[in-house]
Design an enzyme around this catalytic site. Structure first.
Site, PDB file in Angstrom:
ATOM      1  N   CYS A 207      72.210  52.033  34.949  1.00  0.00           N
ATOM      2  CA  CYS A 207      71.964  50.873  34.070  1.00  0.00           C
ATOM      3  C   CYS A 207      73.324  50.348  33.629  1.00  0.00           C
ATOM      4  CB  CYS A 207      71.112  51.276  32.874  1.00  0.00           C
ATOM      5  SG  CYS A 207      69.527  52.048  33.301  1.00  0.00           S
ATOM      6  N   GLY A 209      74.876  47.406  33.373  1.00  0.00           N
ATOM      7  CA  GLY A 209      75.155  46.224  32.576  1.00  0.00           C
ATOM      8  C   GLY A 209      76.426  45.550  33.057  1.00  0.00           C
ATOM      9  N   ALA A 210      77.319  45.228  32.105  1.00  0.00           N
ATOM     10  CA  ALA A 210      78.577  44.574  32.459  1.00  0.00           C
ATOM     11  C   ALA A 210      79.651  45.561  32.873  1.00  0.00           C
ATOM     12  CB  ALA A 210      79.074  43.732  31.293  1.00  0.00           C
ATOM     13  N   GLY A 211      79.340  46.864  32.839  1.00  0.00           N
ATOM     14  CA  GLY A 211      80.198  47.831  33.490  1.00  0.00           C
ATOM     15  C   GLY A 211      81.238  48.554  32.672  1.00  0.00           C
ATOM     16  N   LYS A 213      81.098  51.490  31.120  1.00  0.00           N
ATOM     17  CA  LYS A 213      81.146  52.897  31.530  1.00  0.00           C
ATOM     18  C   LYS A 213      81.492  53.029  33.011  1.00  0.00           C
ATOM     19  CE  LYS A 213      78.078  54.546  27.863  1.00  0.00           C
ATOM     20  NZ  LYS A 213      77.972  53.241  27.181  1.00  0.00           N
ATOM     21  N   ASP A 231      71.901  47.410  38.205  1.00  0.00           N
ATOM     22  CA  ASP A 231      71.196  46.903  37.030  1.00  0.00           C
ATOM     23  C   ASP A 231      70.145  45.904  37.508  1.00  0.00           C
ATOM     24  OD1 ASP A 231      72.097  47.105  33.835  1.00  0.00           O
ATOM     25  OD2 ASP A 231      70.747  45.460  34.281  1.00  0.00           O
ATOM     26  N   ASP A 279      72.757  54.972  31.158  1.00  0.00           N
ATOM     27  CA  ASP A 279      72.952  54.407  29.816  1.00  0.00           C
ATOM     28  C   ASP A 279      71.733  53.533  29.563  1.00  0.00           C
ATOM     29  OD1 ASP A 279      73.927  53.506  27.428  1.00  0.00           O
ATOM     30  OD2 ASP A 279      75.526  52.283  28.281  1.00  0.00           O
ATOM     31  N   CYS A 332      72.332  54.537  22.989  1.00  0.00           N
ATOM     32  CA  CYS A 332      73.048  54.200  21.752  1.00  0.00           C
ATOM     33  C   CYS A 332      72.027  54.023  20.634  1.00  0.00           C
ATOM     34  CB  CYS A 332      73.920  52.964  21.934  1.00  0.00           C
ATOM     35  SG  CYS A 332      73.074  51.512  22.587  1.00  0.00           S
TER      36      CYS A 332
END
Length: 391
Positions: A207, A209-211, A213, A231, A279, A332
């Site tokens: 997952c 997202g914009a990266g 991690k 994603d 994530d 989170c």
């Protein structure tokens, strides 16, 4: 803008933010940016002052207020100078009526507070969830070490992290433009370490997202191995490629997933990953310091939908892990139903999987994993667990 006009501007923005939170509209930052894009006459001091008023009001209120004016009145109740600006003069807000009610201060909606208490949080932990967040960056060793950054302070236990002064315009720093630093909360950096990524591994950031991690994983891997970032959100994933170029992360492959067809699209990675990092989409209760209006967006139904999604992505991720490999689950969120509870249910349903021990620079043991909180760790709130598949 006069001081009164700034207050009225904050009220107008709060009206938009309240409506957006109720109707799943744009985030507060986006609404603020749009507001000032249409009002070029407002100078930088005006924009900063209005923004500070808006966020101060949002942080003061746990429940979503009825209106922006009610929210600002709650702030004015403890600030005589602010209250005096409600005088109806010029573009300022109208005078406060004798029977006019301000919104009620609080930390979060009561039903969410009850869930947080059930998850073991209370006392100083709760108000810390809405404190202002610091600005943390990760040093990117795929690029040359940056020159010293004025005001930057090291973060204990994280040799690759710095904390910058509040208000730093990160995009103007040469180190950022060169890709030598990446904005990433210390907590996010810490939980990424649970992947135990090293050069030569095959890793999936499921997952991505914009990266954020993904880029941290690429650095840990020293650009050696294979790193797949996936994603279902095309817009978010599209931001990763240019970030990877700036960071010098050459091993990253991105892949857009079609909901319901993830296993098919990822068939070439079936049971072959050394580590799958998830994530997972979550309520974000650990990130209220950065997105305080998110407290007003949550509903019990939304959390239920999120927990179903989390179970779904755990199943997808588990199928990609090779025998002896690991699944790292991160949220989170500080709600047990999204964190420790999800991991407990996964382990109960999947023979041959066990919780691996973790030694991270911060956090406390919680369930089968580790939890970080703003009050205890001075980071965003996270839960992370590392699950090992039997050989």
């Amino acid at each position: 803008m006069t001081p009164g006009a700034r207050v009225q501007a904050a009220i107008d923005l709060l009206d938009s933010i309240v409506a957006a939170a109720r109707d799943s509209g744009a985030a507060a930052d986006t609404l603020i940016a749009r507001y000032f894009a249409e009002r070029r006459y407002a100078g930088s001091k005006d924009r900063r002052a209005v923004r500070e008023l808006v966020y101060a009001a949002i942080r003061r209120l746990g429940e979503r207020p009825e209106s922006g004016r009610a929210a600002m009145l709650a702030l004015a109740a403890t600030d005589p100078e602010l209250a005096a600006l409600f005088d109806g003069v010029g573009h300022g807000p109208a005078a406060i009526g004798a029977n006019e009610k301000a919104a009620t201060p609080g930390t979060a909606p009561e039903w969410i507070l009850a869930k947080l208490r059930e998850s073991g949080l209370d006392g100083e932990e709760l108000p810390a969830l809405i404190d202002r967040a610091p600005l943390d960056v990760r040093l990117n060793w795929l690029r040359d070490a940056p020159d010293p950054i004025e005001g930057a302070e090291p973060i204990p236990g994280l040799p690759d992290a710095l904390r910058l002064p509040s208000g730093t315009n990160i995009e103007t720093l040469q180190a950022y433009q060169d890709g030598a630093i990446e904005v990433q909360d210390a907590g996010s950096q810490i939980v990424t370490l649970a992947a135990k990524a090293i050069p030569g591994m095959r890793v999936v950031d499921l997952c991505a997202g914009a990266g954020g991690k993904t880029l941290a994983l690429a650095a840990l891997m020293g650009n050696e191995g294979a790193l797949l970032a996936t994603d279902t959100d095309r817009a978010r994933l599209s931001r990763l490629a240019p970030r990877a170029v700036r960071a010098g992360a050459t091993i990253v492959e991105t892949r857009l997933l079609n909901p319901g067809h993830e296993t098919e699209i990822l068939s070439d990675w079936s049971e072959s990953a050394d580590c799958v990092l998830i994530d997972a989409p979550c309520s974000g209760t650990g990130t209220w310091r950065r997105n305080p209006e998110a407290r007003w967006r949550l509903t019990p139904d939304r959390i239920e939908r999120l927990t179903r999604t989390q179970r779904h992505v755990l199943e997808i991720g588990a199928a990609l892990v090779k025998p002896g490999g690991a699944l790292v689950y991160i949220v989170c969120s500080l709600l047990d139903e999204e964190g420790a509870g999800q991991v407990s249910a996964f382990l109960a349903d999947h023979a041959g999987w066990t919780a691996d021990s973790l030694a991270l620079p911060a956090g406390r043991a919680h369930g089968a994993g580790i939890r970080l909180t703003p009050a205890h760790d001075a980071t965003d709130g996270f839960f992370v667990a590392r699950l090992q598949r039997a050989c």
